[in-house]
Design a protein around this motif. Structure first.
Motif, short mmCIF file in Angstrom:
data_model
loop_
_atom_site.label_atom_id
_atom_site.label_comp_id
_atom_site.label_asym_id
_atom_site.label_seq_id
_atom_site.Cartn_x
_atom_site.Cartn_y
_atom_site.Cartn_z
N GLY A 1 11.40 33.56 32.89
CA GLY A 1 12.48 34.06 32.05
C GLY A 1 13.80 33.35 32.30
N ARG A 2 14.61 33.36 31.30
CA ARG A 2 15.93 32.76 31.38
C ARG A 2 16.97 33.88 31.44
NH1 ARG A 2 18.87 28.26 30.41
NH2 ARG A 2 20.60 28.45 28.97
N ILE A 3 18.03 33.68 32.20
CA ILE A 3 19.09 34.68 32.31
C ILE A 3 19.91 34.67 31.03
CG2 ILE A 3 21.18 35.35 33.55
CD1 ILE A 3 19.84 34.14 36.06
N ASP A 4 20.12 35.84 30.46
CA ASP A 4 20.93 35.96 29.25
C ASP A 4 22.39 36.19 29.64
OD1 ASP A 4 18.82 35.67 27.44
OD2 ASP A 4 18.27 37.77 27.68
N TRP A 5 23.11 35.09 29.91
CA TRP A 5 24.52 35.16 30.27
C TRP A 5 25.34 35.55 29.04
CZ3 TRP A 5 25.99 35.01 35.19
CH2 TRP A 5 25.19 34.37 36.11
N LEU A 6 26.30 36.43 29.24
CA LEU A 6 27.22 36.83 28.17
C LEU A 6 28.65 36.49 28.58
CD1 LEU A 6 25.76 40.37 27.46
CD2 LEU A 6 25.49 38.32 26.06
N PRO A 7 29.50 36.15 27.63
CA PRO A 7 30.90 35.90 27.97
C PRO A 7 31.52 37.17 28.56
CG PRO A 7 30.42 35.20 25.73
CD PRO A 7 29.22 35.94 26.22
N ILE A 8 32.44 37.00 29.49
CA ILE A 8 33.02 38.14 30.19
C ILE A 8 33.76 39.07 29.22
CG2 ILE A 8 35.29 37.23 30.83
CD1 ILE A 8 32.76 38.94 33.17
N GLU A 9 34.21 38.54 28.09
CA GLU A 9 34.90 39.37 27.10
C GLU A 9 33.97 40.43 26.51
OE1 GLU A 9 36.78 35.62 27.78
OE2 GLU A 9 34.80 35.94 26.90
N GLU A 10 32.67 40.26 26.64
CA GLU A 10 31.71 41.23 26.12
C GLU A 10 31.33 42.31 27.13
OE1 GLU A 10 28.38 39.50 24.06
OE2 GLU A 10 29.63 37.90 23.25
N LEU A 11 31.95 42.29 28.30
CA LEU A 11 31.68 43.32 29.31
C LEU A 11 32.16 44.67 28.79
CD1 LEU A 11 30.67 43.67 32.29
CD2 LEU A 11 33.09 43.62 32.92
N THR A 12 31.25 45.62 28.68
CA THR A 12 31.61 46.94 28.14
C THR A 12 32.21 47.82 29.23
OG1 THR A 12 29.43 47.86 28.65
CG2 THR A 12 29.71 46.81 26.48
N ASP A 13 32.93 48.85 28.81
CA ASP A 13 33.53 49.79 29.76
C ASP A 13 32.45 50.43 30.63
OD1 ASP A 13 36.07 49.28 28.86
OD2 ASP A 13 36.14 51.02 27.52
N ASN B 1 26.42 46.66 40.44
CA ASN B 1 26.23 45.23 40.67
C ASN B 1 25.86 44.51 39.39
OD1 ASN B 1 26.84 45.15 43.39
ND2 ASN B 1 24.74 45.50 44.03
N LEU B 2 26.48 43.34 39.22
CA LEU B 2 26.22 42.46 38.09
C LEU B 2 26.05 41.05 38.63
CD1 LEU B 2 29.18 43.65 35.83
CD2 LEU B 2 26.77 44.18 35.45
N LEU B 3 25.39 40.23 37.88
CA LEU B 3 25.34 38.81 38.19
C LEU B 3 26.55 38.21 37.48
CD1 LEU B 3 23.51 36.82 39.67
CD2 LEU B 3 22.32 36.43 37.52
N ILE B 4 27.43 37.54 38.22
CA ILE B 4 28.64 36.99 37.62
C ILE B 4 28.74 35.48 37.89
CG2 ILE B 4 29.92 39.14 37.61
CD1 ILE B 4 31.32 38.29 40.18
N TRP B 5 29.32 34.77 36.94
CA TRP B 5 29.50 33.32 37.03
C TRP B 5 30.97 33.03 37.26
CZ3 TRP B 5 25.88 29.61 37.28
CH2 TRP B 5 26.32 28.30 37.21
N ILE B 6 31.26 32.36 38.39
CA ILE B 6 32.63 31.98 38.72
C ILE B 6 32.65 30.49 39.02
CG2 ILE B 6 34.57 32.33 40.29
CD1 ILE B 6 33.38 35.09 40.94
N PRO C 1 39.32 42.27 46.68
CA PRO C 1 38.98 41.76 45.35
C PRO C 1 39.10 40.23 45.32
CG PRO C 1 41.06 42.97 45.30
CD PRO C 1 40.51 43.09 46.68
N ILE C 2 38.37 39.60 44.43
CA ILE C 2 38.41 38.15 44.32
C ILE C 2 39.55 37.72 43.39
CG2 ILE C 2 35.99 37.81 44.88
CD1 ILE C 2 35.40 37.58 41.92
N SER C 3 40.05 36.51 43.60
CA SER C 3 41.16 36.04 42.77
C SER C 3 40.68 35.27 41.55
CB SER C 3 42.11 35.17 43.60
OG SER C 3 41.41 34.10 44.18
N ASP C 4 39.55 34.55 41.67
CA ASP C 4 39.02 33.82 40.52
C ASP C 4 38.30 34.78 39.60
OD1 ASP C 4 39.83 31.26 41.35
OD2 ASP C 4 38.14 31.15 42.72
N GLN C 5 38.56 34.65 38.32
CA GLN C 5 37.94 35.54 37.34
C GLN C 5 36.62 34.98 36.85
OE1 GLN C 5 39.20 38.69 36.36
NE2 GLN C 5 40.30 38.20 38.22
N PRO C 6 35.59 35.82 36.77
CA PRO C 6 34.32 35.37 36.21
C PRO C 6 34.49 34.99 34.73
CG PRO C 6 34.08 37.50 37.29
CD PRO C 6 35.53 37.21 37.21
N THR C 7 33.66 34.05 34.30
CA THR C 7 33.67 33.66 32.89
C THR C 7 32.48 34.25 32.13
OG1 THR C 7 32.45 31.64 33.39
CG2 THR C 7 34.86 31.50 33.33
#
Length: 69
Positions: free
Chosen positions: A2-14, A21-26, A54-60
């Motif tokens: 399977g392939r990971i279905d990455w979504l843009p961080i703007e689509e993160l729901t409340d 825990n989430l898989l995040i790309w930084i 908290p981390i300073s770099d924002q996930p994309t």
């Protein structure tokens, strides 16, 4: 495989900003992290699993971590 279905961080729901825990790309790598909403100013704070600051770099991008079917 399977392939990971990455979504843009703007689509993160409340719903997903509750500390789960989430898989995040930084920058150029992935991490296990979580998002929490700061009650003082409603900003999102990102944490890496096992870290106390908290981390300073924002996930994309993000992907949900889930159990096997």
């Amino acid at each position: 495989m399977g392939r990971i279905d990455w979504l843009p961080i703007e689509e993160l729901t409340d719903e997903l900003k509750d500390g789960r825990n989430l898989l995040i790309w930084i920058l150029e790598d992935f991490y296990i992290g979580s998002a929490n909403v700061d009650p003082d100013d409603s900003s999102i704070r990102w944490w890496l699993d096992g870290e106390s600051e908290p981390i300073s770099d924002q996930p994309t991008h993000f992907a949900e971590l889930n159990r096997p079917d």
